[in-house]
Design a protein around this motif. Sequence first.
Motif: not given
Length: 413
Positions: A326-328, A363-365, A356-361
């Motif tokens: 799982y790549l963050v 901690g959520a990732k 996980d390429d989302r523009d998300e904080r």
Amino acid sequence: MRVSKLFTKTSKNAPADEVSKNAQLLIRAGYVYKVMAGVYAYTPLGLRVLENIKQIVREEMNAIDGQELVMTSLQRKETWEGTGRWDDEAVDVWFKTKLKDETELGLAWSHEEAILEMMQQYIKSYKDLPTAVYQFQTKLRNELRAKSGIMRGREFVMKDLYSLHATQADMDQYYDKVIEAYKRCYERFGLGDSTFVTFASGGSFTKFSHEFQTICDAGEDILYVNEDQTVAVNEEVLDEASAELGVDKSSLKPVKSAEVGNIFKFGTEKSEKMNIYFTDSDGTQKPVYLASYGIGITRVMGVIVEKFADDKGIVWPENVAPAKVYLVRIGGEAATEHADQLYAELTDAGIQVIYDDRDERPGAKFADAELMGIPYRVTVSDRLIEAGEYEYTDRATGETQLLTREALLARIN
């Protein structure tokens, strides 16, 4: 697989009517969608897990000369009447339907009779035996209780293998070979240390059978085992089985377990009832010996979740996980460039990655990575890039290390 492209989303909550831990976590993590009690759809993530489990089983069945096929779900009434198993008093899990011309049909819950009916077209002589065929198929069973998530479904994926033989001795020998193949399967699933062969009732199949039971608190069975776990007997046949095995039942202790496989010797019972014979070497007609062997593919998936999950979510063994890494990505352009490059490099090397390429904080990732249970998390951030390092976290142990790119690639490969 980029998380930004996944149509599924993680959730903090499962359906209010879902009581099983395996289904709660699988729904929250985006592996399954609940249609109704005992009926679940599998998303791309869930399908990856199922396909990994199936591939392990396929390799082990091929190794013992199994030939893969796919039988029909629609079953003729006449096929099952000869052995008495069309009767609801004998088999109470049938889903039955009718064609427009009122012809009665059943929706397959098993395939022993259907396999024999088909194989009689090909088995004419002792020279055609032994042979073994298997399939992966969605089975339909009208279960009275469907409250254990994907561990007990009304619609579920199963691997069923059927072996046909000329003699009892040949059937016995192959039966033992399948037991060893099943042990290898459970070892590769990550369940080897807690799964063993048990003596059980055959139910709708035969008087006695052997089950593969995994010690599991969420299991529906009570198993009695001796101290070194060389003898295991289901509670339902404890008195009869212990007597037959010559074991003092007071020496057996109860544990909760979940059935993950079941095997049966039918002998010539079915072939005699269905008039399925072959010509032996002496020119006489003899009935075919039959044995059948099942592994619940979706049930195994549920047991794995129940067995290894922690308070953060699912923990997949590497062999069945939907991805290895799982790549963050955390940060700006530099982190994006480095993460994109690493994703491409790992993918090109044949390593399954959820990116996980989302523009998300952050901690959520991290929470999603833990909930989804991918074996290894790799974090790329602006700060880590400056230090020439990557953060590597083992999901099962929680241990985190800072690794150079070279060390990271060596560890993952």
